[in-house]
Design a protein around this motif. Structure first.
Motif, PDB file in Angstrom:
ATOM      1  N   ASP A  34      -2.518   8.229  -8.189  1.00  0.00           N
ATOM      2  CA  ASP A  34      -1.197   7.600  -8.339  1.00  0.00           C
ATOM      3  C   ASP A  34      -0.379   7.714  -7.051  1.00  0.00           C
ATOM      4  O   ASP A  34       0.340   6.773  -6.684  1.00  0.00           O
ATOM      5  CB  ASP A  34      -0.433   8.255  -9.498  1.00  0.00           C
ATOM      6  CG  ASP A  34      -0.971   7.835 -10.862  1.00  0.00           C
ATOM      7  OD1 ASP A  34      -1.691   6.822 -10.939  1.00  0.00           O
ATOM      8  OD2 ASP A  34      -0.671   8.527 -11.857  1.00  0.00           O
ATOM      9  N   ASP A  35      -0.469   8.875  -6.385  1.00  0.00           N
ATOM     10  CA  ASP A  35       0.217   9.028  -5.094  1.00  0.00           C
ATOM     11  C   ASP A  35      -0.271   7.984  -4.106  1.00  0.00           C
ATOM     12  O   ASP A  35       0.523   7.342  -3.392  1.00  0.00           O
ATOM     13  CB  ASP A  35      -0.047  10.422  -4.505  1.00  0.00           C
ATOM     14  CG  ASP A  35       0.650  11.542  -5.260  1.00  0.00           C
ATOM     15  OD1 ASP A  35       1.669  11.281  -5.910  1.00  0.00           O
ATOM     16  OD2 ASP A  35       0.149  12.684  -5.183  1.00  0.00           O
ATOM     17  N   TRP A  36      -1.582   7.818  -4.057  1.00  0.00           N
ATOM     18  CA  TRP A  36      -2.170   6.879  -3.104  1.00  0.00           C
ATOM     19  C   TRP A  36      -1.758   5.443  -3.425  1.00  0.00           C
ATOM     20  O   TRP A  36      -1.444   4.651  -2.539  1.00  0.00           O
ATOM     21  CB  TRP A  36      -3.685   7.031  -3.102  1.00  0.00           C
ATOM     22  CG  TRP A  36      -4.442   6.079  -2.239  1.00  0.00           C
ATOM     23  CD1 TRP A  36      -5.469   5.276  -2.626  1.00  0.00           C
ATOM     24  CD2 TRP A  36      -4.262   5.828  -0.830  1.00  0.00           C
ATOM     25  NE1 TRP A  36      -5.928   4.543  -1.564  1.00  0.00           N
ATOM     26  CE2 TRP A  36      -5.206   4.864  -0.445  1.00  0.00           C
ATOM     27  CE3 TRP A  36      -3.393   6.337   0.124  1.00  0.00           C
ATOM     28  CZ2 TRP A  36      -5.316   4.384   0.853  1.00  0.00           C
ATOM     29  CZ3 TRP A  36      -3.486   5.855   1.434  1.00  0.00           C
ATOM     30  CH2 TRP A  36      -4.434   4.898   1.786  1.00  0.00           C
ATOM     31  N   GLU A  37      -1.745   5.125  -4.707  1.00  0.00           N
ATOM     32  CA  GLU A  37      -1.318   3.785  -5.100  1.00  0.00           C
ATOM     33  C   GLU A  37       0.137   3.549  -4.693  1.00  0.00           C
ATOM     34  O   GLU A  37       0.503   2.449  -4.252  1.00  0.00           O
ATOM     35  CB  GLU A  37      -1.488   3.592  -6.603  1.00  0.00           C
ATOM     36  CG  GLU A  37      -1.226   2.165  -7.054  1.00  0.00           C
ATOM     37  CD  GLU A  37      -1.684   1.913  -8.472  1.00  0.00           C
ATOM     38  OE1 GLU A  37      -1.929   0.735  -8.812  1.00  0.00           O
ATOM     39  OE2 GLU A  37      -1.806   2.878  -9.252  1.00  0.00           O
ATOM     40  N   ARG A  38       0.947   4.563  -4.833  1.00  0.00           N
ATOM     41  CA  ARG A  38       2.357   4.449  -4.413  1.00  0.00           C
ATOM     42  C   ARG A  38       2.451   4.167  -2.911  1.00  0.00           C
ATOM     43  O   ARG A  38       3.256   3.327  -2.475  1.00  0.00           O
ATOM     44  CB  ARG A  38       3.082   5.741  -4.769  1.00  0.00           C
ATOM     45  CG  ARG A  38       4.548   5.792  -4.383  1.00  0.00           C
ATOM     46  CD  ARG A  38       5.153   7.100  -4.880  1.00  0.00           C
ATOM     47  NE  ARG A  38       6.441   7.391  -4.250  1.00  0.00           N
ATOM     48  CZ  ARG A  38       7.081   8.537  -4.416  1.00  0.00           C
ATOM     49  NH1 ARG A  38       6.574   9.487  -5.180  1.00  0.00           N
ATOM     50  NH2 ARG A  38       8.243   8.725  -3.807  1.00  0.00           N
ATOM     51  N   SER A  39       1.611   4.827  -2.125  1.00  0.00           N
ATOM     52  CA  SER A  39       1.624   4.590  -0.676  1.00  0.00           C
ATOM     53  C   SER A  39       1.137   3.185  -0.347  1.00  0.00           C
ATOM     54  O   SER A  39       1.709   2.500   0.525  1.00  0.00           O
ATOM     55  CB  SER A  39       0.755   5.632   0.028  1.00  0.00           C
ATOM     56  OG  SER A  39       1.321   6.916  -0.083  1.00  0.00           O
ATOM     57  N   LEU A  40       0.097   2.731  -1.031  1.00  0.00           N
ATOM     58  CA  LEU A  40      -0.392   1.370  -0.799  1.00  0.00           C
ATOM     59  C   LEU A  40       0.684   0.344  -1.147  1.00  0.00           C
ATOM     60  O   LEU A  40       0.906  -0.620  -0.404  1.00  0.00           O
ATOM     61  CB  LEU A  40      -1.647   1.111  -1.635  1.00  0.00           C
ATOM     62  CG  LEU A  40      -2.928   1.801  -1.175  1.00  0.00           C
ATOM     63  CD1 LEU A  40      -4.006   1.654  -2.234  1.00  0.00           C
ATOM     64  CD2 LEU A  40      -3.410   1.228   0.154  1.00  0.00           C
ATOM     65  N   ASP A  41       1.358   0.554  -2.292  1.00  0.00           N
ATOM     66  CA  ASP A  41       2.417  -0.374  -2.692  1.00  0.00           C
ATOM     67  C   ASP A  41       3.519  -0.423  -1.633  1.00  0.00           C
ATOM     68  O   ASP A  41       4.027  -1.503  -1.293  1.00  0.00           O
ATOM     69  CB  ASP A  41       3.009   0.059  -4.030  1.00  0.00           C
ATOM     70  CG  ASP A  41       2.078  -0.203  -5.210  1.00  0.00           C
ATOM     71  OD1 ASP A  41       1.123  -0.983  -5.034  1.00  0.00           O
ATOM     72  OD2 ASP A  41       2.314   0.375  -6.284  1.00  0.00           O
ATOM     73  N   ALA A  42       3.900   0.755  -1.130  1.00  0.00           N
ATOM     74  CA  ALA A  42       4.969   0.807  -0.134  1.00  0.00           C
ATOM     75  C   ALA A  42       4.553   0.120   1.157  1.00  0.00           C
ATOM     76  O   ALA A  42       5.363  -0.575   1.801  1.00  0.00           O
ATOM     77  CB  ALA A  42       5.352   2.261   0.143  1.00  0.00           C
ATOM     78  N   ALA A  43       3.299   0.303   1.553  1.00  0.00           N
ATOM     79  CA  ALA A  43       2.817  -0.341   2.776  1.00  0.00           C
ATOM     80  C   ALA A  43       2.738  -1.850   2.603  1.00  0.00           C
ATOM     81  O   ALA A  43       3.201  -2.622   3.465  1.00  0.00           O
ATOM     82  CB  ALA A  43       1.452   0.224   3.157  1.00  0.00           C
ATOM     83  N   LEU A  44       2.184  -2.308   1.482  1.00  0.00           N
ATOM     84  CA  LEU A  44       2.033  -3.743   1.268  1.00  0.00           C
ATOM     85  C   LEU A  44       3.384  -4.435   1.113  1.00  0.00           C
ATOM     86  O   LEU A  44       3.521  -5.613   1.458  1.00  0.00           O
ATOM     87  CB  LEU A  44       1.159  -3.998   0.037  1.00  0.00           C
ATOM     88  CG  LEU A  44      -0.319  -3.671   0.233  1.00  0.00           C
ATOM     89  CD1 LEU A  44      -1.066  -3.751  -1.096  1.00  0.00           C
ATOM     90  CD2 LEU A  44      -0.948  -4.620   1.244  1.00  0.00           C
ATOM     91  N   ALA A  45       4.377  -3.709   0.626  1.00  0.00           N
ATOM     92  CA  ALA A  45       5.709  -4.300   0.498  1.00  0.00           C
ATOM     93  C   ALA A  45       6.285  -4.708   1.847  1.00  0.00           C
ATOM     94  O   ALA A  45       7.144  -5.595   1.923  1.00  0.00           O
ATOM     95  CB  ALA A  45       6.649  -3.313  -0.195  1.00  0.00           C
ATOM     96  N   GLN A  46       5.786  -4.099   2.922  1.00  0.00           N
ATOM     97  CA  GLN A  46       6.261  -4.425   4.272  1.00  0.00           C
ATOM     98  C   GLN A  46       5.531  -5.617   4.878  1.00  0.00           C
ATOM     99  O   GLN A  46       5.884  -6.083   5.963  1.00  0.00           O
ATOM    100  CB  GLN A  46       6.122  -3.204   5.199  1.00  0.00           C
ATOM    101  CG  GLN A  46       6.766  -1.939   4.671  1.00  0.00           C
ATOM    102  CD  GLN A  46       8.163  -2.176   4.160  1.00  0.00           C
ATOM    103  OE1 GLN A  46       8.986  -2.801   4.832  1.00  0.00           O
ATOM    104  NE2 GLN A  46       8.452  -1.680   2.951  1.00  0.00           N
ATOM    105  N   GLU A  47       4.487  -6.080   4.199  1.00  0.00           N
ATOM    106  CA  GLU A  47       3.686  -7.217   4.665  1.00  0.00           C
ATOM    107  C   GLU A  47       3.256  -7.053   6.122  1.00  0.00           C
ATOM    108  O   GLU A  47       3.498  -7.926   6.965  1.00  0.00           O
ATOM    109  CB  GLU A  47       4.455  -8.529   4.473  1.00  0.00           C
ATOM    110  CG  GLU A  47       4.815  -8.796   3.021  1.00  0.00           C
ATOM    111  CD  GLU A  47       5.506 -10.128   2.810  1.00  0.00           C
ATOM    112  OE1 GLU A  47       5.900 -10.766   3.823  1.00  0.00           O
ATOM    113  OE2 GLU A  47       5.633 -10.542   1.655  1.00  0.00           O
ATOM    114  N   PRO A  48       2.612  -5.926   6.458  1.00  0.00           N
ATOM    115  CA  PRO A  48       2.170  -5.737   7.840  1.00  0.00           C
ATOM    116  C   PRO A  48       1.078  -6.743   8.199  1.00  0.00           C
ATOM    117  O   PRO A  48       0.401  -7.299   7.332  1.00  0.00           O
ATOM    118  CB  PRO A  48       1.627  -4.306   7.839  1.00  0.00           C
ATOM    119  CG  PRO A  48       1.160  -4.092   6.431  1.00  0.00           C
ATOM    120  CD  PRO A  48       2.161  -4.828   5.574  1.00  0.00           C
TER     121      PRO A  48
END
Length: 408
Positions: free
Chosen positions: A203-217
């Motif tokens: 769940d922690d990792w999914e939270r990090s992925l969500d936060a990263a993808l929200a930035q649309e790098p």
């Protein structure tokens, strides 16, 4: 420091290279790596060649840019002396350490030295790594104005407890700000993540992925944490203060990342790297994986030109002494024979999306391909076309695949 330099032959004091490096140079890209070995704090998992203020033993950050520029000038003389006077740099990469601990004027002057010495190829990719708490909008705009095209932010995680275990000091809330500033400056954005930190949950990792993808790098790297001997984290695990990372959980995290990134429109192009299409791949890192040439500037930096590989003295104080004396900072070097170069092409080439030509394999390696297809680690159709391309399960087992392809 945990990092060590390899054994090798002595490097000549003037840095002279053999004439053999000229062969095939027109078929190889040329890149420049500039190592900035300074960090504000040492993260517990890190074994890179980096130094905090109390570890510098007389070396000074404010002198560093001039020393690096001296090595760039040395590189220009060495390559001219061997008959390669005009090697336009197709990529320039500032890594560390934390390059953005230096004033932007220092990074700019180092980039200008590369341009003035070798020239930049049209459309050259110019990247710096940055910690989220080491830059502001003005700094990033100054880099863009100087010719930088990309910034790679060390995000690592969006979960405070995970960042604390890694001893990262930035606030996760700063990530959207620095991405916004980079976009406003016209820079491409890459985010670097680490998974498998002790105590990190799926769940922690999914939270990090969500936060990263929200930035649309434009680009995203996700590296499994490796506990390196000699680091603080390794000592904590050995003493039972921190849990040992779970390989099965790390594999689940990789698969989750691949699923989420693919759904968001990112393509994997190397085992740990994804981008929004070919144009946003890290061309500098691809040059490493594809065996091209690069000159590495700075303490502990490695270089490779035409089958000759060398590495610089490790400590900034030793590096400074060499540069002040007008000598090459090279600590050692080796000339790779044909078989060693082939083995390295297999080791690196199998990791990229386009795969490894089966022509790089010996008879035993080619015979191993059918078994790897049967095991689900190598795709069947590309193999029929003469390339070894990893499946997702194969990416998780990349080291084992290489052992099968290089049985001797």
């Amino acid at each position: 420091m945990p990092s060590t330099l390899p054994l090798g032959d002595p490097a000549p004091a003037d840095g002279e290279l053999p004439s053999s490096v000229v062969a095939g140079a027109d078929d190889r890209n040329f890149g420049v790596y500039l190592h900035v070995p300074f960090c504000r704090v040492r993260c517990g998992y890190c074994d890179f060649n980096t130094y905090t203020g109390d570890e510098l033993r007389g070396a000074r950050r404010d002198d560093y840019a001039s020393q690096a520029i001296e090595e760039v000038a040395l590189g220009g003389r060495v390559l001219s002396g061997v008959g390669l006077p005009s090697r336009l740099a197709s990529t320039v990469f500032f890594g560390g350490g934390t390059p953005t601990m230096l004033p932007h004027s220092d990074l700019t002057s180092m980039l200008h030295a590369v341009r003035d010495t070798w020239g930049l190829a049209p459309g050259a990719e110019v990247t710096t790594e940055a910690n989220p708490d080491s830059v502001d909008a003005e700094y990033l705009l100054a880099l863009a104005d100087a010719g930088f095209t990309r910034v790679s932010f060390g995000m690592q995680s969006a979960v405070p407890s995970v960042l604390a275990t890694l001893e990262r000091t930035h606030d996760p809330a700063r990530i959207p700000l620095v991405v916004e500033w980079a976009r406003a400056a016209g820079l491409d954005v890459s985010l670097d993540l680490i998974y498998g930190t002790p105590g990190e949950t799926l769940d922690d990792w999914e939270r990090s992925l969500d936060a990263a993808l929200a930035q649309e790098p434009d680009h995203l790297s996700a590296y499994a944490l490796i506990v390196e001997e000699g680091t603080k984290l390794a000592r904590q695990i050995r003493r039972g203060e921190v849990a040992t990372p779970d390989d099965d959980v790390a594999a689940d995290m990789y698969e989750l990342a691949d699923d989420r990134l693919a759904a968001a429109g990112y393509d994997w192009y190397e085992v740990s790297n994804w981008s929004r299409g070919v144009d946003h791949r890290s061309r500098h890192n691809l040059a490493y994986w594809q065996g091209h040439d690069w000159w590495g500037v700075g303490p502990g930096a490695h270089s490779h030109v035409g089958g000759v590989r060398w590495w610089n003295v490790k400590h900034p104080a030793a590096y400074q002494q060499r540069m002040v004396a007008g000598e090459s900072p090279g600590a050692g070097r080796e000339t790779l024979d044909d078989e060693t170069r082939r083995v390295e092409r297999v080791l690196l080439g199998v990791r990229i999306r386009e795969g490894l030509p089966t022509s790089e394999l010996d008879d035993d390696g080619r015979r191993a391909v059918a078994g790897l297809i049967a095991d689900g680690w190598v795709e069947g159709r590309p193999a029929l076309q003469g390339r070894v391309v990893l499946t997702r399960e194969g990416r998780l087992m990349a080291d084992a695949v290489v052992r099968r392809l290089l049985p001797s």
